[in-house]
Design a protein around this motif. Structure first.
Motif, PDB file in Angstrom:
ATOM      1  N   PHE A 108       0.849  -1.197   0.000  1.00 29.64           N
ATOM      2  CA  PHE A 108       0.000   0.000   0.000  1.00 29.64           C
ATOM      3  C   PHE A 108       0.878   1.238   0.000  1.00 29.64           C
ATOM      4  CE2 PHE A 108      -3.994   2.035   1.134  1.00 29.64           C
ATOM      5  CZ  PHE A 108      -4.872   1.150   0.528  1.00 29.64           C
ATOM      6  N   VAL A 109       1.898   1.219   0.863  1.00 30.76           N
ATOM      7  CA  VAL A 109       2.806   2.365   0.949  1.00 30.76           C
ATOM      8  C   VAL A 109       3.537   2.538  -0.375  1.00 30.76           C
ATOM      9  CG1 VAL A 109       4.890   3.251   2.083  1.00 30.76           C
ATOM     10  CG2 VAL A 109       3.099   2.190   3.443  1.00 30.76           C
ATOM     11  N   LYS A 110       4.003   1.396  -0.937  1.00 28.92           N
ATOM     12  CA  LYS A 110       4.747   1.439  -2.201  1.00 28.92           C
ATOM     13  C   LYS A 110       3.860   2.012  -3.323  1.00 28.92           C
ATOM     14  CE  LYS A 110       7.716  -1.717  -4.634  1.00 28.92           C
ATOM     15  NZ  LYS A 110       7.928  -3.135  -4.848  1.00 28.92           N
ATOM     16  N   SER A 111       2.638   1.513  -3.402  1.00 24.77           N
ATOM     17  CA  SER A 111       1.747   1.999  -4.470  1.00 24.77           C
ATOM     18  C   SER A 111       1.446   3.479  -4.289  1.00 24.77           C
ATOM     19  CB  SER A 111       0.413   1.256  -4.475  1.00 24.77           C
ATOM     20  OG  SER A 111       0.608  -0.067  -4.217  1.00 24.77           O
ATOM     21  N   SER A 112       1.254   3.904  -3.020  1.00 20.10           N
ATOM     22  CA  SER A 112       0.934   5.326  -2.843  1.00 20.10           C
ATOM     23  C   SER A 112       2.108   6.206  -3.204  1.00 20.10           C
ATOM     24  CB  SER A 112       0.472   5.649  -1.431  1.00 20.10           C
ATOM     25  OG  SER A 112       0.565   4.570  -0.628  1.00 20.10           O
ATOM     26  N   ARG A 113       3.341   5.698  -2.957  1.00 18.50           N
ATOM     27  CA  ARG A 113       4.510   6.498  -3.371  1.00 18.50           C
ATOM     28  C   ARG A 113       4.552   6.606  -4.882  1.00 18.50           C
ATOM     29  NH1 ARG A 113       8.376   4.196   0.997  1.00 18.50           N
ATOM     30  NH2 ARG A 113       7.615   5.439   2.720  1.00 18.50           N
ATOM     31  N   THR A 114       4.213   5.508  -5.574  1.00 18.52           N
ATOM     32  CA  THR A 114       4.192   5.543  -7.042  1.00 18.52           C
ATOM     33  C   THR A 114       3.155   6.567  -7.507  1.00 18.52           C
ATOM     34  OG1 THR A 114       4.650   3.195  -6.971  1.00 18.52           O
ATOM     35  CG2 THR A 114       4.045   4.092  -9.106  1.00 18.52           C
ATOM     36  N   ILE A 115       1.981   6.537  -6.870  1.00 12.95           N
ATOM     37  CA  ILE A 115       0.927   7.492  -7.247  1.00 12.95           C
ATOM     38  C   ILE A 115       1.430   8.917  -7.019  1.00 12.95           C
ATOM     39  CG2 ILE A 115      -1.398   8.333  -6.686  1.00 12.95           C
ATOM     40  CD1 ILE A 115      -2.105   5.475  -5.861  1.00 12.95           C
ATOM     41  N   GLU A 116       2.095   9.109  -5.859  1.00 13.53           N
ATOM     42  CA  GLU A 116       2.592  10.451  -5.532  1.00 13.53           C
ATOM     43  C   GLU A 116       3.586  10.941  -6.578  1.00 13.53           C
ATOM     44  OE1 GLU A 116       4.974  10.637  -2.027  1.00 13.53           O
ATOM     45  OE2 GLU A 116       4.652  12.782  -1.778  1.00 13.53           O
ATOM     46  N   ARG A 117       4.537  10.052  -6.926  1.00 15.56           N
ATOM     47  CA  ARG A 117       5.544  10.441  -7.930  1.00 15.56           C
ATOM     48  C   ARG A 117       4.884  10.769  -9.265  1.00 15.56           C
ATOM     49  NH1 ARG A 117       9.111   6.702  -5.629  1.00 15.56           N
ATOM     50  NH2 ARG A 117       8.268   5.073  -6.944  1.00 15.56           N
ATOM     51  N   GLU A 118       3.908   9.936  -9.642  1.00 12.59           N
ATOM     52  CA  GLU A 118       3.234  10.140 -10.926  1.00 12.59           C
ATOM     53  C   GLU A 118       2.475  11.464 -10.925  1.00 12.59           C
ATOM     54  OE1 GLU A 118       2.469   8.972 -14.792  1.00 12.59           O
ATOM     55  OE2 GLU A 118       4.000   8.453 -13.340  1.00 12.59           O
ATOM     56  N   ILE A 119       1.802  11.767  -9.791  1.00 11.49           N
ATOM     57  CA  ILE A 119       1.082  13.048  -9.693  1.00 11.49           C
ATOM     58  C   ILE A 119       2.069  14.207  -9.839  1.00 11.49           C
ATOM     59  CG2 ILE A 119      -0.194  14.572  -8.105  1.00 11.49           C
ATOM     60  CD1 ILE A 119      -1.642  12.144  -7.059  1.00 11.49           C
ATOM     61  N   GLN A 120       3.219  14.066  -9.135  1.00 13.02           N
ATOM     62  CA  GLN A 120       4.219  15.145  -9.223  1.00 13.02           C
ATOM     63  C   GLN A 120       4.728  15.297 -10.652  1.00 13.02           C
ATOM     64  OE1 GLN A 120       6.989  13.813  -6.293  1.00 13.02           O
ATOM     65  NE2 GLN A 120       6.052  15.009  -4.648  1.00 13.02           N
ATOM     66  N   ARG A 121       4.962  14.149 -11.325  1.00 11.83           N
ATOM     67  CA  ARG A 121       5.480  14.210 -12.701  1.00 11.83           C
ATOM     68  C   ARG A 121       4.457  14.892 -13.620  1.00 11.83           C
ATOM     69  NH1 ARG A 121       5.733  11.480 -17.494  1.00 11.83           N
ATOM     70  NH2 ARG A 121       3.941  10.195 -16.948  1.00 11.83           N
ATOM     71  N   LEU A 122       3.184  14.492 -13.466  1.00 12.64           N
ATOM     72  CA  LEU A 122       2.143  15.079 -14.306  1.00 12.64           C
ATOM     73  C   LEU A 122       1.985  16.570 -14.021  1.00 12.64           C
ATOM     74  CD1 LEU A 122      -0.510  12.225 -14.248  1.00 12.64           C
ATOM     75  CD2 LEU A 122       0.999  12.861 -16.121  1.00 12.64           C
ATOM     76  N   ASN A 123       2.109  16.928 -12.724  1.00 14.58           N
ATOM     77  CA  ASN A 123       2.021  18.352 -12.364  1.00 14.58           C
ATOM     78  C   ASN A 123       3.138  19.148 -13.012  1.00 14.58           C
ATOM     79  OD1 ASN A 123      -0.239  18.192 -10.858  1.00 14.58           O
ATOM     80  ND2 ASN A 123       0.790  18.070  -8.876  1.00 14.58           N
ATOM     81  N   ARG A 124       4.349  18.539 -12.973  1.00 13.29           N
ATOM     82  CA  ARG A 124       5.500  19.229 -13.588  1.00 13.29           C
ATOM     83  C   ARG A 124       5.238  19.456 -15.073  1.00 13.29           C
ATOM     84  NH1 ARG A 124       8.991  16.210 -10.472  1.00 13.29           N
ATOM     85  NH2 ARG A 124       9.232  14.663 -12.117  1.00 13.29           N
ATOM     86  N   ILE A 125       4.776  18.390 -15.760  1.00 13.14           N
ATOM     87  CA  ILE A 125       4.526  18.506 -17.209  1.00 13.14           C
ATOM     88  C   ILE A 125       3.446  19.549 -17.465  1.00 13.14           C
ATOM     89  CG2 ILE A 125       3.644  17.293 -19.252  1.00 13.14           C
ATOM     90  CD1 ILE A 125       5.012  14.795 -18.253  1.00 13.14           C
ATOM     91  N   GLU A 126       2.417  19.518 -16.632  1.00 10.48           N
ATOM     92  CA  GLU A 126       1.306  20.445 -16.810  1.00 10.48           C
ATOM     93  C   GLU A 126       1.765  21.890 -16.608  1.00 10.48           C
ATOM     94  OE1 GLU A 126      -1.374  20.230 -18.111  1.00 10.48           O
ATOM     95  OE2 GLU A 126      -2.530  21.951 -17.420  1.00 10.48           O
ATOM     96  N   ASN A 127       2.579  22.087 -15.544  1.00  9.92           N
ATOM     97  CA  ASN A 127       3.098  23.438 -15.300  1.00  9.92           C
ATOM     98  C   ASN A 127       3.986  23.887 -16.447  1.00  9.92           C
ATOM     99  OD1 ASN A 127       1.824  23.718 -12.928  1.00  9.92           O
ATOM    100  ND2 ASN A 127       3.554  23.079 -11.663  1.00  9.92           N
ATOM    101  N   TYR A 128       4.811  22.938 -16.910  1.00  8.80           N
ATOM    102  CA  TYR A 128       5.696  23.259 -18.024  1.00  8.80           C
ATOM    103  C   TYR A 128       4.876  23.664 -19.239  1.00  8.80           C
ATOM    104  CZ  TYR A 128       8.537  22.466 -22.125  1.00  8.80           C
ATOM    105  OH  TYR A 128       9.139  22.621 -23.330  1.00  8.80           O
ATOM    106  N   ARG A 129       3.831  22.884 -19.509  1.00  9.68           N
ATOM    107  CA  ARG A 129       2.979  23.136 -20.676  1.00  9.68           C
ATOM    108  C   ARG A 129       2.329  24.528 -20.585  1.00  9.68           C
ATOM    109  NH1 ARG A 129      -1.934  22.630 -22.513  1.00  9.68           N
ATOM    110  NH2 ARG A 129      -2.714  22.431 -20.391  1.00  9.68           N
ATOM    111  N   LYS A 130       1.808  24.813 -19.372  1.00 13.20           N
ATOM    112  CA  LYS A 130       1.133  26.116 -19.181  1.00 13.20           C
ATOM    113  C   LYS A 130       2.106  27.261 -19.403  1.00 13.20           C
ATOM    114  CE  LYS A 130      -2.221  24.939 -15.691  1.00 13.20           C
ATOM    115  NZ  LYS A 130      -2.206  24.856 -14.232  1.00 13.20           N
ATOM    116  N   GLU A 131       3.277  27.126 -18.748  1.00 17.13           N
ATOM    117  CA  GLU A 131       4.290  28.177 -18.846  1.00 17.13           C
ATOM    118  C   GLU A 131       4.746  28.338 -20.284  1.00 17.13           C
ATOM    119  OE1 GLU A 131       8.167  28.045 -16.780  1.00 17.13           O
ATOM    120  OE2 GLU A 131       6.909  27.750 -15.017  1.00 17.13           O
TER     121      GLU A 131
END
Ligand SMILES: Nc1ncnc2c1ncn2[C@@H]1O[C@H](COP(=O)(O)OP(=O)(O)OP(=O)(O)O)[C@@H](O)[C@H]1O
Ligand SMILES: [Mg+2]
Length: 356
Positions: A108-131
């Protein structure tokens, strides 16, 4: 009382259910054993079996509680945190029973870390795209409005005047060229920044590439009265890198050296051994130009950053050249260094891996 504290005083229902089943099973079997083998009366056998059942209930509940309650509670807490996007709160969970629940908690902890990393990665891409979109539209506006202005003036009567007419068309052409360079650089930088453009590593002779680049920029340098000097170095040095990308890096650096220089100034190119690593060479592009203020220096590799926007624009600059350089050098896992003094000049250096 907080939600988790409230939870703690609640009955552990699963534990109680398991304890009840165990106590029923042990009560019934004790009753049968007592009645058949002990010779006790029906009532006494029942009372003894009842006592055993109660005892088993309490002991079983106690162990169930101890073994499962805290960890199930933890699992519930983790899932509650995930739903609130609070990932950091269970970073240090340790498990020590090595059973199915521990396995579940770990995963559960491992999967949530994966989800967290993926959310952060998508946020980065999204911010990059917006900027990126914001920057592009801002940069496109200037030449498009300029073209619109010139064409409108021409249509409003300036066409009649031969001199004005030619002058305005030249200006329009300059802005069209700017748009062409801009789109070319934008394609390149977006591919580099999203990691789409891969470096095609191959060995090549450094001298040939530098020579080609200097040849292609010779005309521009001459026009600006800036001397391009390639100092002597071992012509047999081979490096392993993406030849076209390194060409691009050299063009961008040398072009800047010429562009932000003064009449009679010079741009010197050197290749020396890299002191910190004998497997690498250091390429140096040093100019005697206008220099960059200390406060602006850390920002020059940001995309669209220009120290003097009007000067850059007037020379066709989009502020993408050094951002492209930085990305190419990073993609090669090499180092880029730069240093500058206003009115004295600027030096850019980068490393490349030698082929022996
Ligand atoms: N050698 C240099 N000397 C002085 N200033 C420089 C030098 N190189 C870069 N700069 C400053 O850093 C800014 C960013 O440089 P960069 O090469 O990224 O963009 P640019 O030259 O404006 O446009 P282009 O995308 O056409 O290269 C420049 O606008 C200029 O102000
Ligand atoms: Mg440039």
């Amino acid at each position: 009382m907080t939600a988790s504290k409230k939870k703690k005083v609640w009955l552990f229902k699963l534990g109680l259910r398991i304890a009840l089943y165990s106590s029923l099973a042990s009560g019934a079997s004790s009753f049968l054993v007592l009645i058949i083998f002990s010779g006790l009366s029906l009532l006494n056998s029942f009372l003894a079996a009842f006592g055993i059942a109660i005892l088993v209930l309490l002991i079983s509940y106690f162990f169930n509680y101890k073994l499962q309650y805290n960890r199930l509670n933890k699992l519930e807490e983790i899932s509650r945190n995930i739903s609130k996007k609070r990932f950091a709160e269970y970073q240090d969970i340790t498990t020590n029973y090595s059973d199915e629940i521990d396995y579940l908690v770990k995963h559960f902890v491992k999967s949530s870390r994966t989800i967290e990393r993926e959310i952060q990665r998508l946020n980065r891409i999204e911010n990059y795209r917006k900027e990126f979109i914001g920057d592009i539209s801002h940069e496109l506006k200037t030449p498009i409005f300029a073209i619109q202005g010139f064409v409108e003036t021409l249509l409003n009567g300036a066409l009649e005047d031969e001199d004005v007419n030619r002058e305005f068309l030249k200006k329009t052409m300059r802005n069209v060229n700017r748009l062409i360079y801009l789109t070319k650089d934008l394609m390149e930088i977006s591919k580099l920044e999203t990691g789409e453009l891969k470096s095609d590593m191959e060995p090549f002779y450094l001298y040939e590439v530098i020579h080609d680049v200097i040849d292609s920029l010779h005309h521009k340098a001459e026009r600006d009265e800036v001397a391009l000097i390639l100092n002597d170095f071992d012509k047999n040095i081979q490096v392993k890198a993406d030849k076209n990308q390194i060409k691009q890096v050299l063009i961008n650096l040398i072009e800047n050296g010429v562009k932000y220089n003064i009449k009679g100034g010079k741009v010197e190119i050197d290749v020396v051994n890299f002191k910190k690593d004998k497997n690498r060479v250091l390429l140096i592009v040093k100019d005697t130009g206008i220099g960059i203020d200390e406060a602006d220096l850390p920002r020059v590799t940001e995309r669209f950053f220009r120290v003097d926007k009007s000067r850059s624009r007037e020379r066709g600059g989009t502020g993408l050249g050094l951002a492209i350089v930085k990305h190419i050098i990073e993609a090669h896992r090499e180092q880029l260094y730069f240093d500058s003094k206003v009115n004295e000049g600027t030096t850019f250096k980068f490393t490349l891996r030698k082929v022996h």
